[in-house]
Design an enzyme around this catalytic site. Structure first.
Site, PDB file in Angstrom:
ATOM      1  N   LYS A  79      51.911  -2.012  19.483  1.00 56.93           N
ATOM      2  CA  LYS A  79      53.229  -2.619  19.669  1.00 56.93           C
ATOM      3  C   LYS A  79      53.860  -2.890  18.318  1.00 56.93           C
ATOM      4  O   LYS A  79      53.177  -3.289  17.362  1.00 56.93           O
ATOM      5  CB  LYS A  79      53.080  -3.908  20.476  1.00 56.93           C
ATOM      6  CG  LYS A  79      54.391  -4.565  20.893  1.00 56.93           C
ATOM      7  CD  LYS A  79      54.111  -5.762  21.788  1.00 56.93           C
ATOM      8  CE  LYS A  79      55.387  -6.432  22.263  1.00 56.93           C
ATOM      9  NZ  LYS A  79      55.108  -7.562  23.192  1.00 56.93           N
ATOM     10  N   SER A 149      57.477  -7.659  27.424  1.00 53.19           N
ATOM     11  CA  SER A 149      58.100  -7.005  26.285  1.00 53.19           C
ATOM     12  C   SER A 149      57.296  -5.829  25.733  1.00 53.19           C
ATOM     13  O   SER A 149      57.782  -5.059  24.907  1.00 53.19           O
ATOM     14  CB  SER A 149      58.290  -8.029  25.162  1.00 53.19           C
ATOM     15  OG  SER A 149      57.028  -8.535  24.719  1.00 53.19           O
ATOM     16  N   SER A 173      53.996 -10.529  29.025  1.00 49.39           N
ATOM     17  CA  SER A 173      54.510  -9.314  28.392  1.00 49.39           C
ATOM     18  C   SER A 173      53.519  -8.172  28.270  1.00 49.39           C
ATOM     19  O   SER A 173      53.907  -7.062  27.922  1.00 49.39           O
ATOM     20  CB  SER A 173      55.067  -9.646  27.003  1.00 49.39           C
ATOM     21  OG  SER A 173      56.266 -10.360  27.128  1.00 49.39           O
TER      22      SER A 173
END
Length: 484
Positions: A79, A149, A173
């Site tokens: 990420k 996210s 997330s």
């Protein structure tokens, strides 16, 4: 089957059997990225040459007898909050455009030591402050949201554009996009996986964890990640643990979960849930009972305070981190994130302190509940992936809820309390969109969650797999390359 379709564990076995080389695997995944990125947009940055270099290094090391474990030569995505030396880490934001770290984050360092090959940095909702990841599209249907996210990480794994990936989880997330894309997502116990070198959203709620094809894969990655790091003030002083025994390979027989007490909530977790989601999760719960688990009706404590506590903790902490840039370059933030950050400047200190007190009380209440059961089982999200641009869900009783509020509603409690939570795919809705079941357990109870999820995964009914392997769909309706 193409190499990019293999799970982490299967890839590791094929490599050690001499039937697959790390270079072949990495090249297959990089080709898959080239094929899917125009449609899905999972990556901010692709590090093809770095990945090929890591693959060649893995081949040399294995040939010389230097085996660093099952992650050696395995393609991964990180990420875009996770610092990697020399690689841009922008948090998918113009605010940090061009930022390159001088050193690896702890998790990047540990994965590199394990021999994993970084293929790229995956998109996040800007600074992880959102539940849709607007730059990225769902791997099963590109007309729908990826979830967030950690949407880029979930989509990359689901599409075969990474064998595994890391995400972060502040209110769901990791689990939300994992459920919406049909992959496994694990939010470990708070403090088990160090966050040094990971851009924070909310210090007291943030977790780092894996997104994978299978529960066995999640156990392999967690084994490489977990362990104390003094550079993270919240890091737990626990010895590194091998989580692989919890998911030992081999057939799973009825009664395999004998003695396991599974709490089934009678409130909150099945309220305002889409019928297809509820049906799939309840079938999965019944299957756990067929494997020997004892189902126990439970009442979830303090549910009316979950949302207020989550926001009371997260909003001022996020704003505190962004204080300087919010005042100097506010125009560089996306409008939705800027509004939330500016709202944090207006939150009274008393509200934040009350949220901290509520968290203490909630954690104590949940730990008391978890003294009576081993696992709590529930839907991961109340609805499947929404169409891009849809703002609300309307429930049968007329209640209107924003998409983001809906997605976070069933996941936030695990962040507030710090308990581990695992999401496992358990079926699809009528449109073929994935549905996830969430397993929550005691602090440092990852082994129990992994064992439970793995037993379900190995024996799940054919109906739960009926739509597996559906292709992603282009916006014009044409089929994209198939995904796992």
């Amino acid at each position: 089957m193409q190499p990019y379709e293999l799970s982490l564990a299967a890839s590791a076995r094929e490599i050690r059997a001499g039937r697959l080389s790390p270079t072949e695997l990495v090249d297959s995944v990089l080709d898959r990225i080239d094929a899917t990125e125009p449609l899905l947009g999972a990556y901010v940055t692709v590090t093809a040459e770095r990945a090929r270099h890591s693959a060649r290094r893995a081949e040399r090391d294995l040939a010389a007898g230097r085996d660093t474990g099952p992650l050696q030569g395995i393609p991964m995505g990180l990420k875009d909050l996770i610092d990697t030396k020399g690689v841009a880490t922008s948090a998918s934001s113009r605010v940090r455009e061009g930022h390159r770290a001088d050193a690896d984050s702890t998790v990047a360092e540990r994965l590199d030591a394990a021999g994993a090959a970084l293929v790229g940095k995956t998109h996040t909702h800007e600074f992880a402050y959102g539940l849709t990841t607007p730059q990225t599209r769902n791997a099963r249907d590109a007309r729908r949201v990826a979830g967030g996210s950690s949407g880029g990480s979930a989509v990359a794994v689901a599409a075969g554009a990474a064998t595994f990936a890391l995400g972060t989880d502040t209110g769901g997330s990791i689990r939300v996009p994992a459920a919406l894309n049909g992959v496994v997502g694990l939010k470990p116990t708070y403090g088990l996986v160090p966050r040094h070198g990971v851009t924070p959203l909310s210090w007291s709620l943030d977790h780092v964890g894996p997104l994978t094809r299978t529960v066995e894969d999640a156990a392999l990655v967690l084994t490489a990640l977990a362990g104390y790091d003094p550079r993270d003030p919240a890091s737990l002083s626990v010895a590194p643990a091998d989580h692989r025994p919890a998911v030992g390979r081999g057939p799973v027989a009825a009664e395999d979960l004998a003695g396991l007490r599974v709490g089934v909530p009678g409130n909150h977790y099945f309220d305002h849930v889409a019928p297809d989601v509820e049906s799939a999760v309840r079938r999965a719960v019944d299957h756990l009972a067929e494997l020997g688990a004892e189902l126990v009706d439970v009442e979830i404590p303090m549910t009316r305070y979950i949302r207020a506590t989550q926001w009371g903790l997260m909003v001022p902490e996020a704003t505190a981190y962004h204080e300087r840039t919010l005042r100097t370059v506010p125009e560089l933030y996306a409008p939705d994130v800027r509004i939330l950050l500016e709202a944090g400047e207006l939150m009274p200190a008393g509200d934040h302190l009350r949220a901290r007190r509520a968290r203490t009380l909630m954690r104590e209440a949940w730990l008391g509940l978890l003294d009576t059961v081993d696992v709590i089982v529930a839907p991961t999200v109340p609805a499947t992936a929404a169409p891009v641009g849809q703002e609300d869900f309307t429930w049968p009783d007329g209640t209107v809820e924003t998409v983001s509020d809906s997605y976070v509603r069933l996941s936030a409690a695990a962040n507030i309390t710090g308990i581990p939570a695992l999401t496992v795919p358990v079926g699809h809705d009528a449109a073929g969109l994935p549905i996830g079941m969430q397993l929550m357990g005691r602090p440092l109870g990852e082994a129990t969650l992994l064992r439970t999820g793995h037993a379900y995964e190995l024996t799940r009914p054919v109906r739960a797999l009926a739509s597996a392997g559906r292709s992603a769909v282009r916006a014009d309706g044409a089929g994209a390359p198939g995904v796992l």
